[in-house]
Scaffold this motif. Structure first.
Motif, short mmCIF file in Angstrom:
data_model
loop_
_atom_site.label_atom_id
_atom_site.label_comp_id
_atom_site.label_asym_id
_atom_site.label_seq_id
_atom_site.Cartn_x
_atom_site.Cartn_y
_atom_site.Cartn_z
N VAL A 265 0.84 -1.20 0.00
CA VAL A 265 0.00 0.00 0.00
C VAL A 265 0.88 1.26 0.00
O VAL A 265 0.63 2.22 -0.73
N LEU A 266 1.91 1.23 0.82
CA LEU A 266 2.83 2.36 0.91
C LEU A 266 3.48 2.65 -0.43
O LEU A 266 3.59 3.82 -0.85
N VAL A 267 3.91 1.61 -1.14
CA VAL A 267 4.52 1.79 -2.46
C VAL A 267 3.53 2.43 -3.42
O VAL A 267 3.85 3.42 -4.10
N ASN A 268 2.33 1.88 -3.48
CA ASN A 268 1.33 2.37 -4.42
C ASN A 268 0.97 3.83 -4.16
O ASN A 268 0.85 4.63 -5.09
N GLU A 269 0.82 4.18 -2.88
CA GLU A 269 0.37 5.53 -2.53
C GLU A 269 1.49 6.56 -2.53
O GLU A 269 1.23 7.76 -2.60
#
Length: 313
Positions: A265-269
């Motif tokens: 999630v951190l990567v995507n956001e």
């Protein structure tokens, strides 16, 4: 700062220091709050199943112990290629990470699988050795067949403000890698501040790193969500400035499926979906794979298998 400046050698230590200390400071409270907020995102079952398989493909399955043996490395490689022998649909991991003297055993065991062989080098985990010894370490691993090199920076030099020395060691190690990709480990638990993490990220990217990596796994704290977020912001901004993508690898302390999904999630956001691939994002871990396999089996069969069902990593 021009693209030419960011992709060329610094004119001097003073120029490099001025650049690194001219980067915007990190709002520690804001960074912690944003990372914590992203960690609360919930994911539905269909998306969770996809996330689990994606995380498996991003694992650098790692054994870095003094007691490592050729047999242990070959067994780990067998697991990397076929994580769950009862389910051929489980994807393979990205790479197996070992010490330089174990590279030849990993290469032999992984032949034909397409799985990378990563080797730590440059006096891992301390980074405290003469440069020539670090380069010998690197060249030996590459000669044995390593396709990826995980080097450690000299944190003492970095914390003393000798940024040029750190830059020059990364450049020299990159040259010694030949065709192998270079991951640069910061040991963020020893860098103390988020500002230092941002500076180390830009320093390594300017020096030619293919990946930037949080930790050796030997120092606590290792990978954390806020630190990884700062590194993801750096690679995002570096691409915007230069057009060159650099990967990110959090390592150490990532043990559960819930942890892994938080990082995805951190990567995507933060950096964006372009980084949601093993080419640009890795998870350095030894025990994570088993939890991913257990959670995957639960989603596909409805039955939760205990940890003894899978081989120990």
């Amino acid at each position: 700062m021009s693209t030419e400046t960011l992709t060329s050698a610094p004119a001097s230590g003073a120029e490099l220091r001025a650049f690194l200390h001219g980067l915007p400071g990190v709002d520690q409270v804001g960074a912690d709050e944003r990372a914590a907020r992203l960690a609360t995102r919930s994911i539905k079952n269909d998306a969770k199943a996809q996330a689990i398989d994606m995380a498996i493909t991003m694992v650098d399955l790692t054994t870095l112990e003094g007691a490592d043996t050729p047999g242990k490395v070959r067994a780990l490689c067998a697991k990397a290629a076929r994580p769950d022998p009862s389910d051929p649909d489980v994807p393979r991991v990205a790479a197996v990470c070992v010490y330089p003297d174990m590279v030849e055993h990993a290469v032999g065991a992984l032949e034909g699988t397409g799985i990378g062989v990563a080797s730590v080098a440059t006096a891992f985990p301390s980074g405290r050795a003469p440069l020539e010894a670090k380069l010998v370490d690197t060249r030996a691993a590459v000669a044995a067949g390593a396709t990826e090199i995980d080097m450690v920076i000299d944190r003492g030099a970095f914390l003393a403000g000798d940024y040029l020395k750190v830059h020059e060691e990364i450049v020299a190690t990159k040259q010694a890698c030949g065709d192998a990709h270079l991951k640069v480990i910061f040991e963020t638990g020893e860098l103390v501040t988020y500002d230092n993490v941002r500076r180390a990220s830009w320093l390594a990217m300017r020096a030619g790193a293919d990946f930037i990596k949080t930790s050796t796994g030997k120092v606590s704290p290792a990978a954390t969500l806020p630190v990884t977020m700062i590194m993801l912001e750096a690679v995002r901004d570096f691409r915007a400035a230069t057009g060159r993508m650099v990967g990110v690898k959090p390592a150490g302390g990532i043990r559960t499926t819930k942890d892994a999904i938080k990082y995805l999630v951190l990567v995507n956001e933060t950096a964006g979906p372009d980084w949601l691939t093993p080419k640009w994002f890795r998870l350095g871990a030894s025990s994570l794979l088993n939890d991913l396999l257990m959670q995957r089996r639960k989603l596909t069969t409805g039955v939760y298998s205990g940890p003894d069902y899978f081989t120990l990593d």
